[in-house]
Each structure stands twice: as structure tokens, then as C-alpha cells.
Write a protein that holds these residues in place. Structure first.
Motif, short mmCIF file in Angstrom:
data_model
loop_
_atom_site.label_atom_id
_atom_site.label_comp_id
_atom_site.label_asym_id
_atom_site.label_seq_id
_atom_site.Cartn_x
_atom_site.Cartn_y
_atom_site.Cartn_z
N LYS A 83 0.82 -1.21 0.00
CA LYS A 83 0.00 0.00 0.00
C LYS A 83 0.85 1.27 0.00
O LYS A 83 0.68 2.14 -0.84
CB LYS A 83 -0.94 0.01 1.23
N SER A 84 1.77 1.35 0.98
CA SER A 84 2.58 2.57 1.09
C SER A 84 3.45 2.72 -0.15
O SER A 84 3.58 3.82 -0.70
CB SER A 84 3.48 2.51 2.33
N LEU A 85 4.02 1.63 -0.57
CA LEU A 85 4.91 1.65 -1.73
C LEU A 85 4.21 2.16 -2.98
O LEU A 85 4.67 3.08 -3.66
CB LEU A 85 5.44 0.23 -1.97
N LEU A 167 -2.04 10.11 3.52
CA LEU A 167 -2.18 9.95 4.97
C LEU A 167 -2.09 8.45 5.25
O LEU A 167 -3.07 7.72 5.10
CB LEU A 167 -3.49 10.54 5.46
N ASP A 168 -0.89 8.02 5.59
CA ASP A 168 -0.66 6.58 5.75
C ASP A 168 -1.03 6.16 7.17
O ASP A 168 -0.89 6.95 8.11
CB ASP A 168 0.82 6.27 5.46
N GLU A 169 -1.47 4.93 7.32
CA GLU A 169 -1.87 4.39 8.63
C GLU A 169 -2.88 5.31 9.32
O GLU A 169 -2.80 5.57 10.52
CB GLU A 169 -0.64 4.12 9.51
N ILE A 170 -3.84 5.76 8.54
CA ILE A 170 -4.87 6.68 9.03
C ILE A 170 -5.67 6.07 10.18
O ILE A 170 -6.18 6.76 11.05
CB ILE A 170 -5.81 7.08 7.86
N ALA A 274 4.91 -8.85 1.89
CA ALA A 274 6.17 -8.65 1.14
C ALA A 274 7.27 -8.12 2.04
O ALA A 274 8.45 -8.43 1.84
CB ALA A 274 5.95 -7.67 -0.01
N ARG A 275 6.89 -7.33 3.03
CA ARG A 275 7.91 -6.78 3.93
C ARG A 275 8.62 -7.93 4.63
O ARG A 275 9.84 -7.96 4.74
CB ARG A 275 7.24 -5.87 4.95
N LYS A 276 7.80 -8.88 5.07
CA LYS A 276 8.39 -10.00 5.78
C LYS A 276 9.26 -10.84 4.84
O LYS A 276 10.36 -11.26 5.21
CB LYS A 276 7.27 -10.87 6.34
MG LIG Z 1 2.37 0.91 4.97
#
Ligand SMILES: [Mg+2]
Ligand SMILES: Nc1ncnc2c1ncn2[C@@H]1O[C@H](COP(=O)(O)OP(=O)(O)O)[C@@H](O)[C@H]1O
Length: 431
Positions: A83-85, A167-170, A274-276
Motif C-alpha cells: 500500500k505505502s509503496l 495519509l498513511d496508517e490513518i 512482502a515486507r516479511k
Molecule cells: Mg504501509
């Protein structure tokens, strides 16, 4: 010392520091660590399996590059689903395309988990816009109310044709005293309509909680229209591709062929994060180097996964509010020292609450009421850190909720920054 040329400075053992710098890197396996860092935004062609999501985001933001108002977008999905990416990638692209059209666009990113009240989040937004404008204002971190920060934002936006605000992690913004938690979305998405500004604002709100949209104020939600994107978890094939796209982080031949597929399978088994997956791959490389192995091997993956999980938990714990941390610590200490309640593999709310009160006492903080603690426990359960179960509780006890820590208690204790020597004897006493 007469000769102080750098080459001849040495240590007691007679080794030359210069030599240490030049020392043997022959068993290095990782060539470009940065590619394995989670925060890195890879170039477009390294973003795997998100073509549809990128397309939808682009079509919602596209009006910006024509000087028209864009549609706000709400993204939700579990952690590590890109999402953030993707949001940052699309926002950056929109900004550079608009610049080619001679439009001035502010590309703003705010991580609400670091600014978890409306006022703090607006303050952070104002400061970022100020930065993008070349810092014409001096914006204080504290002392102003939300409405004053909004006013500053409207003023600053006069310098721009448009802004893209992520606005990430809203979902991490705490509700205010009226239970209102999405005022910032309301203010930004309706700013033009309310004639606060003429500047087009593209909003990308991102939530890690899948049910966030359902909890939104209906009026705010309606301004998002149907622009809600759900990012699904990656499957093992996608995770494999995501990792293959970063293979050049390693020296040629340094990765045993089965490492990536096996790491992908490990990460996909949980929720396709994917982070993991990337952390597992990086850790495997680091571990192989520590062991001075000539290759990164499948055999390094279990330890790599264990470290990835520990990092994740530590990170999670570190970003919680103080009372949420006290609660996690209480449950971790119980898990380490007390038998579970009534043959369950968990602890009753009252038991957790007592332990939590002990932690508060040690910390010199006033404790919250038990109802609030129950709510915070629920939130942690939502974040997959703990688990709750309604249980029968045996003869004539009625039902009760039992809480169980899903993560390694030692990792939680360490993540909270608690000295393991200080395990409270009172918590250990099983009552
Ligand atoms: Mg994120
Ligand atoms: N589709 C993808 N292609 C390449 N790398 C990815 C992809 N999705 C995620 N990643 C990697 O995983 C990391 C975590 O993704 P992120 O966007 O932060 O997840 P989320 O915001 O959903 O928790 C990213 O920084 C990136 O390194």
C-alpha cells in the motif's frame, strides 16, 4: 609519535587501522544492502503484481495533471501488501508528470502512526507542505490547535497548483472526545467545496485495518465515492517475483537457487506479506555472512524468519501508546511467569488488568479503567499480537474472555524496553 601519516597509526596489537578498512571482504555476499531495506521505493518496474491497483490510483489522481480536482482514494489491506509503496510511487509519478506540464505540485507524505491525533497529523501535514514550499513559515510543533494548522495549510497551498497528500496508517489516529477520528479527511477532501482553498488536493488515505472504511463517518466516506481499493495479500508466486527483482542485491552466485522460492513459501504461509519476505531474504544474507558461509542457503532461512518476526514485533511494540505497551508488557510477563487461568491457554481480563496495574505502579503512571484496558486488548487482538477467546470456564463460572499473547514474550519484553531483570514478583504470583 613522530610520524602521524594515516597509514601508520596502529592499535596495541600492532594492526594498522588503514589495513582494517581495506580488510578482507571476500566473503561478502550482499552487494547492495539498500535494495533489501524495506523502506526503499523501488523503481516502477520493480513493483510486482500491482498493475490494477496502480491503474486505479492513477485514474483517480489523473485530473491533477490537467489542473482539475481529483477523487480522494481510500486504500486498505494487511501489512506488507504494497500500500505505502504503491501510493508513494504513484504520487511521485503524478508530481513529476504535472511538473512537466508546468504545474507546481506538493507531494506530501504523513505517517499517522507517528502523529496519532488529528492535531498532530494536521501539524505534520502543514510542516511537510511548508517544506515543499521551501520553508517560508516557521510552524511550531505544539501550541497551536488543529484549526490553526488547517489555516496554515490553506495559506501554504496558495503557492501550489495542486497537492497530493498521502495519509498513511490513518487508522492509527485516535478518536477525539466526541469519538470523531476522520476530521482530517473531511477537512482536506472538502476544502475546495468549503472554499478554504482553490488548490486541488489529491488525497490517498491508507489503512492497515480492513474494516476502517466501515467505521468511517458516512459523510466523509461518501466523499471517497467508490474509490476504495483493497490490496489483497501476495501469493507465493508474487512474493517470489518481488524477491527475484531484488536479487542483484547479492553478488553473482551468492544465493542458492532454492532460497527465494523457500522464503516466498514461508512468507506466503502467513498472510503474503512482502515486507516479511524481504526481511527474511535480507536476514538470510546477513546470517550467511556472519557464519562466513560461501552462499546464502536454505538452511539459513529458519533463523532468518525468526529474526524477521522479532524485528516486526519489536517495531510494533515500540510504536504503541504507553498504555498499550504497559498492557502488552503485563501480558508478556504473565505468559512468562504465571500459569494460564483455569486450564485455558490464556488469562482473564481481570488477571491481565491486575498485572497491568502493577506495571503502571512500577512506571509511576496512573492506570486506566478496566473497560478502556479491555478496549486496548481488543485493538491488539485486531493487530494479531494477541488473541482473545470466549470460554466456558468450567463449572458455574459463566463465560469469560481469555487473552493469549501470540508472539514470543521475550521479544515483547525487550521491545517495550523493559529490563528483564525487573520481572515483578507480584505478577509472577498466580492468583
Ligand atoms: Mg504501509
Ligand atoms: N509489489 C511489490 N513489488 C516490489 N516490492 C514490494 C511490493 N510490495 C511490497 N514491496 C516491498 O515490501 C515493502 C513493504 O510494502 P509496503 O508498501 O510498505 O506495505 P504496506 O504499506 O501495505 O504495509 C516495501 O517497502 C517494498 O520493499
Amino acid at each position: 609519535m613522530t610520524d602521524d601519516s594515516p597509514g601508520t597509526w596502529g592499535s596495541d596489537s600492532g594492526r594498522d587501522t588503514g589495513e582494517l578498512f581495506a580488510a578482507d571482504d571476500s566473503n561478502r555476499l550482499i552487494k547492495n544492502l539498500e535494495l533489501l531495506e524495506v523502506g526503499a521505493v523501488p523503481e516502477g518496474d520493480r513493483i510486482v503484481g500491482r498493475d490494477n491497483e496502480i491503474e486505479s490510483l492513477v485514474s483517480n489522481l489523473k485530473p491533477i495533471v490537467r489542473g482539475d480536482p481529483p477523487t480522494p482514494v481510500l486504500i486498505s489491506g494487511k501489512t506488507g501488501t504494497g500500500k505505502s509503496l504503491v501510493a508513494r510511487h504513484v504520487a511521485q509519478t503524478a508530481t513529476s508528470v504535472a511538473e512537466r506540464e508546468d504545474l507546481r505540485v506538493a507531494d506530501i507524505y504523513v505517517d499517522c502512526s507517528q502523529h496519532s491525533t488529528e492535531t498532530r497529523a494536521v501539524c505534520a501535514t502543514a510542516r511537510e507542505i511548508n517544506k515543499a514550499a521551501g520553508s517560508p513559515k516557521d510552524i511550531p510543533l505544539t501550541g497551536l490547535g488543529a484549526s490553526q494548522y488547517y489555516t496554515i495549510i490553506w495559506e501554504l497551498l496558495e503557492d501550489f497548483d495542486a497537492a497530493v497528500v498521502i495519509l498513511d496508517e490513518i487508522d492509527r489516529i485516535q478518536p477525539d472526545s466526541d469519538g470523531n477520528r476522520d476530521n482530517i479527511l473531511m477537512q482536506l477532501s472538502r476544502a475546495r467545496e468549503a472554499q478554504k482553498t482553490d488548490t486541488n488536493i489529491g488525497i490517498i488515505a491508507i489503512s492497515n485495518k480492513l474494516d476502517y472504511p466501515d467505521k468511517m463517518n458516512q459523510r466523509v466516506r461518501s466523499s471517497f465515492g467508490d474509490a476504495e481499493l483493497l490490496f489483497p495479500p501476495y501469493d507465493a508466486n508474487q512474493l517470489r517475483e518481488i524477491m527475484h527483482a531484488r536479487e542483484d542485491a547479492f553478488y553473482d552466485g551468492a544465493l542458492e537457487g532454492s532460497v527465494i522460492p523457500k522464503a516466498a513459501a514461508l512468507a506466503a504461509r502467513e498472510h503474503g506479506d512482502a515486507r516479511k519476505a524481504i526481511r527474511i531474504l535480507k536476514n538470510a544474507g546477513v546470517i550467511a555472512e556472519e557464519k562466513q558461509d560461501s552462499k546464502v542457503r536454505e538452511a539459513h532461512l529458519n533463523e532468518a524468519k525468526r529474526r524477521a518476526e522479532a524485528d516486526r514485533v519489536a517495531e510494533h511494540v515500540a510504536t504503541q501508546t504507553p498504555h498499550a505497551r504497559h498492557i502488552l508488557l503485563a501480558l508478556a510477563l504473565l505468559t512468562k511467569t504465571a500459569d494460564p487461568d483455569d486450564g485455558e491457554d490464556g488469562y482473564r481480563t481481570t488477571h491481565v488488568y491486575d498485572a497491568y496495574c502493577t506495571v503502571c505502579e512500577e512506571e509511576g503512571t496512573e492506570e486506566l479503567k478496566i473497560d478502556r484496558v479491555r478496549q486496548l486488548l481488543d485493538e491488539q487482538a485486531f493487530l494479531d499480537i494477541i488473541e482473545s477467546r470466549r470460554t466456558g470456564g468450567g463449572h458455574q463460572q459463566g463465560t469469560f474472555t481469555a487473552w493469549r499473547l501470540l508472539k514470543d514474550p521475550d521479544v515483547v519484553v525487550k521491545g517495550v524496553g523493559h529490563d528483564p531483570e525487573l520481572v515483578s514478583p507480584k505478577i509472577g504470583a498466580d492468583d
